[in-house]
Structures are given as C-alpha cells and as structure tokens.
Design a protein around this motif. Structure first.
Motif, PDB file in Angstrom:
ATOM      1  N   ALA A 291      -6.151 -20.071-155.704  1.00 51.24           N
ATOM      2  CA  ALA A 291      -4.627 -19.845-156.199  1.00 51.24           C
ATOM      3  C   ALA A 291      -4.346 -18.396-156.712  1.00 51.24           C
ATOM      4  O   ALA A 291      -3.338 -18.094-156.386  1.00 51.24           O
ATOM      5  CB  ALA A 291      -4.314 -21.252-156.970  1.00 51.24           C
TER       6      ALA A 291
ATOM      7  N   ASP B  36      10.430 -30.038-149.311  1.00 47.93           N
ATOM      8  CA  ASP B  36      10.747 -29.151-150.595  1.00 47.93           C
ATOM      9  C   ASP B  36       9.919 -27.842-150.271  1.00 47.93           C
ATOM     10  O   ASP B  36      10.077 -27.044-151.339  1.00 47.93           O
ATOM     11  CB  ASP B  36       9.970 -29.920-151.455  1.00 47.93           C
TER      12      ASP B  36
ATOM     13  N   SER C 114       7.154 -26.823-149.380  1.00 49.82           N
ATOM     14  CA  SER C 114       5.477 -26.783-149.815  1.00 49.82           C
ATOM     15  C   SER C 114       4.618 -26.693-148.454  1.00 49.82           C
ATOM     16  O   SER C 114       5.241 -27.358-147.397  1.00 49.82           O
ATOM     17  CB  SER C 114       5.207 -27.754-150.489  1.00 49.82           C
TER      18      SER C 114
ATOM     19  N   THR D 270       5.810 -27.122-142.951  1.00 47.94           N
ATOM     20  CA  THR D 270       6.283 -27.247-144.264  1.00 47.94           C
ATOM     21  C   THR D 270       6.993 -28.597-144.577  1.00 47.94           C
ATOM     22  O   THR D 270       7.392 -29.096-143.633  1.00 47.94           O
ATOM     23  CB  THR D 270       7.272 -25.977-144.653  1.00 47.94           C
TER      24      THR D 270
ATOM     25  N   THR E  69      -3.045 -24.630-156.106  1.00 50.35           N
ATOM     26  CA  THR E  69      -2.954 -25.212-157.602  1.00 50.35           C
ATOM     27  C   THR E  69      -3.012 -26.657-157.473  1.00 50.35           C
ATOM     28  O   THR E  69      -3.749 -27.455-158.179  1.00 50.35           O
ATOM     29  CB  THR E  69      -1.883 -24.526-157.936  1.00 50.35           C
ATOM     30  N   ARG E  70      -2.043 -27.334-156.606  1.00 53.68           N
ATOM     31  CA  ARG E  70      -2.124 -28.873-156.439  1.00 53.68           C
ATOM     32  C   ARG E  70      -3.415 -29.255-156.163  1.00 53.68           C
ATOM     33  O   ARG E  70      -3.918 -30.306-156.581  1.00 53.68           O
ATOM     34  CB  ARG E  70      -0.999 -28.963-155.404  1.00 53.68           C
TER      35      ARG E  70
ATOM     36  N   LEU F 211       3.831 -17.459-152.695  1.00 47.29           N
ATOM     37  CA  LEU F 211       3.930 -18.495-153.674  1.00 47.29           C
ATOM     38  C   LEU F 211       3.487 -19.828-152.969  1.00 47.29           C
ATOM     39  O   LEU F 211       3.206 -20.795-153.819  1.00 47.29           O
ATOM     40  CB  LEU F 211       5.236 -18.254-154.046  1.00 47.29           C
ATOM     41  N   ALA F 212       3.894 -20.026-151.626  1.00 49.04           N
ATOM     42  CA  ALA F 212       3.799 -21.358-151.134  1.00 49.04           C
ATOM     43  C   ALA F 212       2.112 -21.711-151.053  1.00 49.04           C
ATOM     44  O   ALA F 212       1.680 -22.870-151.322  1.00 49.04           O
ATOM     45  CB  ALA F 212       4.379 -21.281-149.645  1.00 49.04           C
ATOM     46  N   GLU F 213       1.165 -20.823-150.761  1.00 51.07           N
ATOM     47  CA  GLU F 213      -0.069 -20.968-150.747  1.00 51.07           C
ATOM     48  C   GLU F 213      -0.522 -21.038-151.972  1.00 51.07           C
ATOM     49  O   GLU F 213      -1.478 -21.939-152.113  1.00 51.07           O
ATOM     50  CB  GLU F 213      -0.697 -19.658-149.900  1.00 51.07           C
ATOM     51  N   ARG F 214      -0.122 -20.271-153.060  1.00 48.95           N
ATOM     52  CA  ARG F 214      -0.686 -20.549-154.300  1.00 48.95           C
ATOM     53  C   ARG F 214      -0.120 -22.007-154.771  1.00 48.95           C
ATOM     54  O   ARG F 214      -1.262 -22.386-155.532  1.00 48.95           O
ATOM     55  CB  ARG F 214       0.080 -19.287-155.323  1.00 48.95           C
ATOM     56  N   ASP F 215       0.926 -22.568-154.721  1.00 50.45           N
ATOM     57  CA  ASP F 215       1.243 -23.833-155.216  1.00 50.45           C
ATOM     58  C   ASP F 215       0.470 -24.881-154.582  1.00 50.45           C
ATOM     59  O   ASP F 215      -0.061 -25.643-155.265  1.00 50.45           O
ATOM     60  CB  ASP F 215       2.630 -24.193-154.865  1.00 50.45           C
ATOM     61  N   TYR F 216       0.208 -24.835-153.151  1.00 50.50           N
ATOM     62  CA  TYR F 216      -0.675 -25.537-152.540  1.00 50.50           C
ATOM     63  C   TYR F 216      -2.361 -25.606-153.068  1.00 50.50           C
ATOM     64  O   TYR F 216      -2.722 -26.672-153.368  1.00 50.50           O
ATOM     65  CB  TYR F 216      -0.754 -25.396-151.048  1.00 50.50           C
TER      66      TYR F 216
END
Length: 381
Positions: free
Chosen positions: A356, A222, A224, A219, A369-370, A362-367
């Motif tokens: 996503a 932040d 992520s 990680t 999505t980015r 949440l961490a995987e979803r954010d990754y």
C-alpha cells in the motif's frame, strides 16, 4: 457540427500537407486553423467534399504563414502552387502519421501526446485534461515533439512494434476529463487495423476489447477497486468479448505469435471462465511461459507467479516469485496474496501494508490498506 467527421479527416489532411512539402509542425498548425474555420463555417454552409475543403483551407493557411516568414522566401517559391480544384487525392497517410508519432527520438509521453493530437484529432486542452496537467504544459510537450519530428521523411518503413506500444500506453492511461483515453485508443487501433494487415495489430485490438469488456465491473459504486475474482461477471460486455475472441483467433491462426496476441489469449481465458473458480489457470501459465519467451519481462514473470500459485498452489507461486527482485512494482502485493493463501496471515498483513505504501494510485493504495486491516483484525481476535 460533426466532430467525429473532423477527427476522422484530420490525419489524412495532415498527411497530405506533409507529403506536399510542409514540415510536420507547420502542417499541424495549418490543419488546426482549418478545423477552427470548419467549426465556424460548416454549420451554415457545409461543403460537398469536406476533406477537399479542409485540404484547401489548410494549404492556404500554410502558404500564408510561409509568406509571412521572410526567412523562408526560397522555400515559399518552391511550394507556392495552388492545388488543383476538385476532389482531393485518396491516398491515406494515416499509417505514416502513426509511425511518425512513434519516432524513436520522442519520449513515450511525447509520442502519446503527438499521436492523440495528430492522429486522434484531439485538442491540446482535451489531451491536457486527460493527463491532468495544465494546458500550457501539454502545449510545450506537443511543440517539442513536433520540432523533433519536423525533419523526418516518410521514406523509411516504420516500426510497427513502437506504434503498438504507444497505442497500448494510451489505453493504459484510462480516462479522465472529457476524453476517454481507453475508448480513444480502441478507436485508433481499429483505424490502424484497417490500414495494416498485421497479426500483432489484431492482437492488440483483441487485448484492448477483452480488457475493456470488464471495465464496468472493475470499481464499486464508491470508486474502490474490485479484484478480478470478485467482479460481477454479469456486467461484462459479452459483445466486446465475442469480438475480441474472434479477432484473436484469426490472428493466432496466422502462426506469427507476438506479445500482444499472447496477452490477449490470457485475457480471453479469464473472459471465458463463468466463475473465478473455473478459470483455466494451467493454460494461463502456459501462455505466460510463451509471453516470457517473447519478452523476457520481469513484470510478465511476476504475473506468471500469481498464475502458478493458482494452478499449482501458493507455495509453488512463492517459489516462482523468489526468483524475482522485490524491487519490482507490485511485488509486495503479489507476495502478500500468495502468503495469505498459504495461511501465513502475519507476513501477508505486513506485505499488504508495504505494498500500500508503494501503490501508484489512491484506489490501489486504499484496496491494499483494507486488505492489511482485514488480516490484522483476524490476527487480533
């Protein structure tokens, strides 16, 4: 107060009470009472034989509870014999407790909770914090589990594979609250490895150590996610990697290959590569073939498709992926990655967004999505 000592003694004390005739639930309650008393008494008056002290106090608490229950008068008459003074028996019942906690009548979540309580010595509050559930909910889960195994006798060989699956579930929970479940599962697996000479126990321990060695790099500051290829390998724990590889090599030398040894071999190849580009993907594919033969798991075949894509090119990876159902967890994420490597950015962006939406945290979803946003930005130029 030496909390580590109390936790290490808990399974042996519990096993002694059960072997003397107490039900698992009654023995566990009595041991918890003894631990509370130890926390109160030991700082001012530490015993010369901590294990013997805990056995005596726990047994007395069990007898007191039995006497108070009029429905168990006959059972009390059979059990009401004061243990002889002096050092306690040296029989180690920890291994039997592992098998009891992994009993097939229990759900995986109940088996994990019971293992952490009975073998790990954690409190209900600590386990509840680790699983982010109310303490009352966890207490009910543990109580149901204790009732389910209360009549199980220690007279049949246990299923090592089930015990290892429970420990691996604990490891994969990671950590939260004041209990680091990844570190706790390693501690418990080390304990099991000293009690039983089995190559798959060694394989699981090696796998845990090799994965745990990369923890600090997984990680960003932040919070992520950092994918394996982008991790700072200078932050990997080389001592854990060396230990894991040595344990794995000794296990493989016994020529009794199992799924945890095969997984550990894949992890060792990743750990051995100085850079992501130098990873031996051909050998990793070969190990995934071994693993697929051992487990016939669609998740293993999904991971194999990624390895094939790295070893033989993205189109070969997509061909391997085509044989799998798209309902598999992370199928869309793997397809997105392979399509991006093949140059189909529009399809990859769509699949990253789909992945996503299905991400489990949440961490995987954010990754993911980015990743979708990154490709969409390139496509809009």
């Amino acid at each position: 107060m030496n909390e580590a000592l109390l936790r290490s003694l808990t399974p042996n004390v519990l096993g002694i009470l059960v072997r003397r005739g107490a039900t698992f639930a009654a023995a566990e309650d009595a041991v918890q009472d003894a631990l509370v008393e130890a926390v109160r008494v030991w700082p001012a008056d530490p015993p010369r034989d901590p294990k013997g002290w805990l056995v005596t106090v726990a047994w007395n608490r069990f007898l007191d509870a039995t006497r108070a229950d009029t429905a168990r008068r006959r059972r009390e008459d059979r059990l009401d014999e004061e243990p002889a003074p002096g050092p306690s028996a040296t029989v180690d019942d920890t291994l039997q407790l592992y098998f009891l906690c992994a009993h097939p009548s229990l759900t995986p979540s109940s088996a994990v909770a019971l293992t952490l309580r009975a073998v790990g010595g954690l409190t209900t509050r600590q386990i509840a914090q680790a699983y982010l559930v109310p303490e009352a909910t966890m207490a009910q889960r543990i109580s149901r589990a204790k009732r389910a195994v209360s009549g199980v006798r220690f007279d049949q060989p246990g299923d090592v594979a089930t015990v290892l699956r429970v420990l691996y579930l604990v490891f994969n929970e990671g950590y939260s609250g004041d209990v680091d479940l990844a570190a706790e599962s390693i501690r418990l697996t080390r304990q099991l490895a000293t009690a039983i000479d089995h190559p798959e126990v060694a394989g699981l321990l090696a796998l845990m150590l090799l994965h745990h060695a990369r923890r600090a790099s997984r990680t960003a500051p932040d919070g992520s996610l950092v994918p394996l290829a982008e991790q700072d390998r200078g932050r990997w724990d080389t001592a854990l990697i060396a230990e894991g590889v040595a344990i794995l090599q000794a296990a493989l030398a016994r020529d009794r290959l199992g799924e945890f040894q095969a997984q550990a071999a894949i992890a060792a190849l990743h750990a051995d590569a100085p850079t992501a580009e130098e990873t031996d993907w051909v050998q990793i594919v070969e190990w995934y073939d071994e693993l697929a033969g051992l487990t016939d798991s669609p998740v293993v075949r999904l991971n194999r498709a990624v390895a094939v894509g790295e070893a033989d090119g993205p189109r070969a990876g997509l061909a391997a992926l085509a044989a799998l159902t798209d309902s598999l967890p992370r199928h869309a994420a793997v397809a997105a990655y392979l399509h991006e490597r093949d140059g189909d950015l529009a399809t990859a962006a769509r699949l990253y967004a789909e992945a996503a939406h299905k991400a489990p945290d949440l961490a995987e979803r954010d990754y993911l999505t980015r990743q979708a946003a990154r490709l969409n930005a390139r496509l809009s130029r």
